[in-house]
Write a protein that holds these residues in place. Sequence first.
Motif, PDB file in Angstrom:
ATOM      1  N   GLU A 112       9.620   4.798   9.541  1.00  0.00           N
ATOM      2  CA  GLU A 112       8.971   3.865  10.459  1.00  0.00           C
ATOM      3  C   GLU A 112       7.464   3.768  10.222  1.00  0.00           C
ATOM      4  OE1 GLU A 112      11.187   6.112  11.263  1.00  0.00           O
ATOM      5  OE2 GLU A 112      12.872   4.828  11.887  1.00  0.00           O
ATOM      6  N   ASN A 113       6.870   4.751   9.544  1.00  0.00           N
ATOM      7  CA  ASN A 113       5.426   4.735   9.296  1.00  0.00           C
ATOM      8  C   ASN A 113       5.042   4.010   8.005  1.00  0.00           C
ATOM      9  OD1 ASN A 113       4.953   6.243  11.602  1.00  0.00           O
ATOM     10  ND2 ASN A 113       4.997   8.207  10.529  1.00  0.00           N
ATOM     11  N   ILE A 114       6.047   3.582   7.222  1.00  0.00           N
ATOM     12  CA  ILE A 114       5.767   2.974   5.924  1.00  0.00           C
ATOM     13  C   ILE A 114       5.623   1.471   6.072  1.00  0.00           C
ATOM     14  CG2 ILE A 114       6.641   2.621   3.580  1.00  0.00           C
ATOM     15  CD1 ILE A 114       8.106   5.258   3.828  1.00  0.00           C
ATOM     16  N   ASN A 115       4.621   0.928   5.401  1.00  0.00           N
ATOM     17  CA  ASN A 115       4.335  -0.506   5.472  1.00  0.00           C
ATOM     18  C   ASN A 115       4.911  -1.193   4.234  1.00  0.00           C
ATOM     19  OD1 ASN A 115       3.346  -3.074   5.696  1.00  0.00           O
ATOM     20  ND2 ASN A 115       1.198  -2.493   5.813  1.00  0.00           N
ATOM     21  N   PHE A 116       6.033  -1.897   4.408  1.00  0.00           N
ATOM     22  CA  PHE A 116       6.651  -2.672   3.335  1.00  0.00           C
ATOM     23  C   PHE A 116       6.350  -4.149   3.569  1.00  0.00           C
ATOM     24  CE2 PHE A 116       9.479   0.899   2.181  1.00  0.00           C
ATOM     25  CZ  PHE A 116       9.497   0.758   0.806  1.00  0.00           C
ATOM     26  N   ARG A 117       5.142  -4.579   3.223  1.00  0.00           N
ATOM     27  CA  ARG A 117       4.850  -6.004   3.288  1.00  0.00           C
ATOM     28  C   ARG A 117       5.291  -6.731   2.023  1.00  0.00           C
ATOM     29  NH1 ARG A 117      -1.201  -6.502   5.998  1.00  0.00           N
ATOM     30  NH2 ARG A 117      -0.704  -5.477   7.983  1.00  0.00           N
ATOM     31  N   HIS A 118       5.606  -5.978   1.014  1.00  0.00           N
ATOM     32  CA  HIS A 118       6.029  -6.529  -0.272  1.00  0.00           C
ATOM     33  C   HIS A 118       7.299  -5.805  -0.695  1.00  0.00           C
ATOM     34  CE1 HIS A 118       6.051  -7.352  -4.594  1.00  0.00           C
ATOM     35  NE2 HIS A 118       5.208  -8.329  -4.370  1.00  0.00           N
ATOM     36  N   PRO A 119       8.266  -6.497  -1.322  1.00  0.00           N
ATOM     37  CA  PRO A 119       9.548  -5.853  -1.660  1.00  0.00           C
ATOM     38  C   PRO A 119       9.426  -4.654  -2.581  1.00  0.00           C
ATOM     39  CG  PRO A 119       9.709  -8.249  -1.880  1.00  0.00           C
ATOM     40  CD  PRO A 119       8.270  -7.942  -1.648  1.00  0.00           C
ATOM     41  N   HIS A 120       8.363  -4.575  -3.394  1.00  0.00           N
ATOM     42  CA  HIS A 120       8.289  -3.521  -4.390  1.00  0.00           C
ATOM     43  C   HIS A 120       7.052  -2.631  -4.254  1.00  0.00           C
ATOM     44  CE1 HIS A 120      11.685  -5.359  -6.348  1.00  0.00           C
ATOM     45  NE2 HIS A 120      11.052  -6.509  -6.397  1.00  0.00           N
ATOM     46  N   PHE A 121       6.274  -2.833  -3.223  1.00  0.00           N
ATOM     47  CA  PHE A 121       5.061  -2.036  -3.022  1.00  0.00           C
ATOM     48  C   PHE A 121       4.998  -1.526  -1.597  1.00  0.00           C
ATOM     49  CE2 PHE A 121       4.014  -4.841  -6.520  1.00  0.00           C
ATOM     50  CZ  PHE A 121       3.267  -4.054  -7.380  1.00  0.00           C
TER      51      PHE A 121
END
Length: 509
Positions: A112-121
């Motif tokens: 829940e703390n991870i920011n996936f604004r991009h599919p691969h980054f």
Amino acid sequence: MFKYLTKSEIPPVTGGSSNAMVFKLCRSFRTPLVCFLSGFCLFLFTRLGQPNSGPLPAAKRFHPRGQVTDVEDLEVLDYHGDKEQDIQDFLKANEDPFWVKREECAPYPLFENINFRHPHFQETRGGNLTYYIYGAYYDRRPRIPEIVVLAMISTVTGPYPTTYCQMWFEGESQAEISELHDTKLGWYREWGNREYLAYPTLLTFQVNSRRIPQLVAIVFDDRCNVAQNAVKVVQPPTSQDEERMRSDGKLRTGICVKYLSFPDEDISPRIVEWMEMMKILGAVRVTAYDIGGLHANTSRTLAKYTNDGYLDYRPYQLLNVRKEDELLGMRLNEVLLYNDCLYRNMYDFDYIAVMDVDEVPMPLGNCTNWPDLLRELVTRDVNCSSRSSYCFNNVYYPKELPADPKIPQDFPMLSHLTRVAKHLDPWLAAKCLHNTGSVTLLHNHFPLAWYDACAPDSVPLELGQLQHYRTVEDKNTLKEPPPQRDDNIRRFSHQLIRNSRKVHRQLGW
């Protein structure tokens, strides 16, 4: 299976028995039912036995063993799975046992703390910089093994904040923490610099033990911070796997290709000819990146090589590409992918070549493949015990010059046998075979960093050249000096045509 009763086995029928009535009714339908089932089986047999009358539609793919399967079975875009789902499953599987005894310093990451604004980054902030984290790799080549984190970072000049890597090992909830050891920038400011772009960067952290971490995260300023990112480490092969790969004693070479973007042009003939040429020259595997935007037939051709295991075709979406700086943004993504390819494959190969599908580093003279050429180069290299890279001088085989009419036109390299008279200056648009034992940072034309090895060297023209099949920028070279016929590729024509035609038949051409 049905069992048909004989007359003597039929039970007596009593007028008041409903079971007997049902039995008589079923018996009366026996002959029509047998006829229907026989006809249906005959229909299936004739339909499935019909030969293909032409190429399969784009919605089909070929399995390497020959049978045709639906696209869902062989979909290239999903070949490696989704990164976000992959890391989510991994973290969720370890969340409960590790968070039951939550550590005060560097607790295990939460999805829940991870920011996936991009599919691969994974996006995270350090000081006033934005980090787009792409991958992590275990590098056992240095005296002290390292974790290499590959990222795009929003600076080409620095400085970087104090940075730590939290490393988690299998079955352990307490992280090993290492401070940043080195930063390698895969770009020169003189090549282009925009404040809103991010630049390919390698962050290296030393591992204090000989164990290999499963998961890593980078944090800033305080080593005990809760991580806002978490990346699975690409694991090296086991010693048994490496021994099996190298059991034949031959030098192994892999190829890195950035990405292909030909939405309106079917380049399938070029792909087949190029792939088969790479096999002949000794390439063990090709790694390329799928950004979409391909003609359906080209995608189908690439799927064939993917399912054969010869092509590692990895899904990717470009980062920070804007219309006003589209070319610069794409170049930055290229460098990132070349280094992902290097670190992902460095244990599988002795050398890695970075090239496009219109380029062939061609051995000349008595050498007919890269392993033989490399042995010859190493033998001649008496002043250096280990060379970082061997680089080929570029020479153009222009599309503007007429093709040989005797060669089938679905062989664009084999049919273009005339080149411009002069090679480009050394190091100008060159391509290299890079020593995976020493190279640590790649650009598309040459290495940017290496250790325990000599600087790159040019391949003598009598031993090899980079044959580049494309249009030329300087149109004067099409006339002066007069172009010359250089048909060295014809040494491979019989094998190349035979192998390519086999693929053509598999694809239904």
